[in-house]
Design a protein around this motif. Structure first.
Motif, PDB file in Angstrom:
ATOM      1  N   ILE A 150      -5.006  17.198  -8.645  1.00 53.22           N
ATOM      2  CA  ILE A 150      -3.823  17.454  -7.815  1.00 53.22           C
ATOM      3  C   ILE A 150      -3.797  16.501  -6.625  1.00 53.22           C
ATOM      4  O   ILE A 150      -2.775  15.866  -6.344  1.00 53.22           O
ATOM      5  N   ILE A 151      -4.917  16.379  -5.945  1.00 52.83           N
ATOM      6  CA  ILE A 151      -4.998  15.497  -4.769  1.00 52.83           C
ATOM      7  C   ILE A 151      -4.685  14.061  -5.170  1.00 52.83           C
ATOM      8  O   ILE A 151      -3.920  13.368  -4.485  1.00 52.83           O
ATOM      9  N   SER A 152      -5.246  13.603  -6.274  1.00 56.72           N
ATOM     10  CA  SER A 152      -4.984  12.227  -6.734  1.00 56.72           C
ATOM     11  C   SER A 152      -3.496  11.999  -6.967  1.00 56.72           C
ATOM     12  O   SER A 152      -2.947  10.960  -6.578  1.00 56.72           O
ATOM     13  N   HIS A 153      -2.835  12.968  -7.579  1.00 59.51           N
ATOM     14  CA  HIS A 153      -1.397  12.821  -7.832  1.00 59.51           C
ATOM     15  C   HIS A 153      -0.589  12.894  -6.538  1.00 59.51           C
ATOM     16  O   HIS A 153       0.402  12.175  -6.384  1.00 59.51           O
ATOM     17  N   GLU A 211       3.817   6.037  -3.213  1.00 63.32           N
ATOM     18  CA  GLU A 211       5.158   5.693  -3.689  1.00 63.32           C
ATOM     19  C   GLU A 211       6.194   5.903  -2.580  1.00 63.32           C
ATOM     20  O   GLU A 211       7.043   5.037  -2.336  1.00 63.32           O
ATOM     21  N   LEU A 212       6.114   7.031  -1.898  1.00 64.18           N
ATOM     22  CA  LEU A 212       7.072   7.334  -0.829  1.00 64.18           C
ATOM     23  C   LEU A 212       6.900   6.394   0.360  1.00 64.18           C
ATOM     24  O   LEU A 212       7.885   6.015   1.008  1.00 64.18           O
ATOM     25  N   LEU A 213       5.671   6.004   0.651  1.00 59.96           N
ATOM     26  CA  LEU A 213       5.434   5.045   1.742  1.00 59.96           C
ATOM     27  C   LEU A 213       6.026   3.681   1.398  1.00 59.96           C
ATOM     28  O   LEU A 213       6.600   3.016   2.264  1.00 59.96           O
ATOM     29  N   ILE A 214       5.889   3.283   0.157  1.00 62.64           N
ATOM     30  CA  ILE A 214       6.423   1.981  -0.262  1.00 62.64           C
ATOM     31  C   ILE A 214       7.943   1.965  -0.182  1.00 62.64           C
ATOM     32  O   ILE A 214       8.543   0.988   0.241  1.00 62.64           O
ATOM     33  N   TYR A 215       8.587   3.079  -0.570  1.00 61.08           N
ATOM     34  CA  TYR A 215      10.050   3.136  -0.492  1.00 61.08           C
ATOM     35  C   TYR A 215      10.541   3.117   0.943  1.00 61.08           C
ATOM     36  O   TYR A 215      11.683   2.754   1.209  1.00 61.08           O
ATOM     37  N   ASN A 216       9.689   3.536   1.877  1.00 63.36           N
ATOM     38  CA  ASN A 216       9.974   3.420   3.309  1.00 63.36           C
ATOM     39  C   ASN A 216      11.210   4.205   3.752  1.00 63.36           C
ATOM     40  O   ASN A 216      11.868   3.840   4.710  1.00 63.36           O
ATOM     41  N   GLU A 253       4.628  17.556 -13.063  1.00 55.26           N
ATOM     42  CA  GLU A 253       5.990  18.047 -12.833  1.00 55.26           C
ATOM     43  C   GLU A 253       6.147  18.546 -11.401  1.00 55.26           C
ATOM     44  O   GLU A 253       7.115  18.212 -10.716  1.00 55.26           O
ATOM     45  N   MET A 254       5.193  19.352 -10.948  1.00 54.28           N
ATOM     46  CA  MET A 254       5.283  19.929  -9.597  1.00 54.28           C
ATOM     47  C   MET A 254       5.228  18.858  -8.508  1.00 54.28           C
ATOM     48  O   MET A 254       5.951  18.945  -7.523  1.00 54.28           O
ATOM     49  N   ILE A 255       4.396  17.871  -8.685  1.00 50.02           N
ATOM     50  CA  ILE A 255       4.202  16.882  -7.625  1.00 50.02           C
ATOM     51  C   ILE A 255       5.244  15.776  -7.679  1.00 50.02           C
ATOM     52  O   ILE A 255       5.779  15.368  -6.652  1.00 50.02           O
ATOM     53  N   LYS A 293       2.164  -3.336   2.925  1.00 53.40           N
ATOM     54  CA  LYS A 293       3.339  -3.581   2.096  1.00 53.40           C
ATOM     55  C   LYS A 293       4.367  -4.384   2.885  1.00 53.40           C
ATOM     56  O   LYS A 293       4.940  -5.337   2.401  1.00 53.40           O
ATOM     57  N   HIS A 294       4.552  -3.994   4.147  1.00 55.31           N
ATOM     58  CA  HIS A 294       5.516  -4.678   4.993  1.00 55.31           C
ATOM     59  C   HIS A 294       5.110  -6.145   5.195  1.00 55.31           C
ATOM     60  O   HIS A 294       5.945  -7.041   5.103  1.00 55.31           O
ATOM     61  N   LYS A 295       3.846  -6.392   5.428  1.00 60.42           N
ATOM     62  CA  LYS A 295       3.370  -7.770   5.617  1.00 60.42           C
ATOM     63  C   LYS A 295       3.544  -8.591   4.348  1.00 60.42           C
ATOM     64  O   LYS A 295       3.897  -9.754   4.415  1.00 60.42           O
TER      65      LYS A 295
END
Length: 172
Positions: free
Chosen positions: A109-112, A119-124, A65-67, A162-164
């Protein structure tokens, strides 16, 4: 709703029903408990009556929930937050979690956080600095070091991969 429906089908009455937790009025016979277990299993749900397992699930749910679902910065560090939220000493929670899950709360926590960063990098939509801030890292380099340690890749390399791939799909 599924749990409520299955409890009603089995003529079981509940005091409270919340996400991940149900308190049933009557004492369950082994037969009723088995019937409930089977009914929940059909929907991919599990019946847990072991207090330690339930506590571990609560720890995991709070972390997720937090992450993944909260943008507000925590007012306490994770250890104090978990202790306060669950009413247990953090050392107890930490030892129990490690014993049951085979990993530390910190590693979980680190894994999440790294999964959320991916996920955020993929959304760009966010810069690496914004991602580091969103995930409450002290710096971009701290995020980058943990990212590389977990994935074997730098965040920039991951993002460019991802971009490539997208470019390659466009050329088909």
């Amino acid at each position: 709703m599924i749990v409520k429906s299955e409890l009603e089908k089995l003529d079981l009455h509940f005091i409270i029903i919340e996400l991940g937790e149900v308190e049933i009025k009557e004492k369950l016979s082994p037969k009723k408990q088995n019937e409930l277990q089977e009914a929940l299993h059909r929907f991919g749900l599990e019946l847990m009556d072991d207090k330690k397992s339930m506590l571990i699930e609560k720890v995991k749910n709070i972390i997720v929930e937090m992450i993944h679902y909260t943008d507000e910065p925590p007012t306490l560090n994770f250890s104090n937050f978990l202790s306060e939220k669950l009413g247990y000493d953090y050392n107890y929670l930490s030892n129990l979690f490690s014993e049951v899950k085979g990993t530390t709360i910190e590693q979980y926590i680190i894994s999440h956080k790294i999964e959320k960063a991916k996920e955020l990098l993929i959304y760009n939509e966010l810069t690496l600095t914004e991602i580091a801030d969103k995930l409450h890292y002290s710096s971009v380099s701290h995020l980058s070091n943990q990212f590389k340690k977990i994935t074997g890749l730098t965040p920039t390399f991951f993002k460019n991969m991802k971009h490539k791939r997208l470019i390659a799909r466009e050329n088909l």
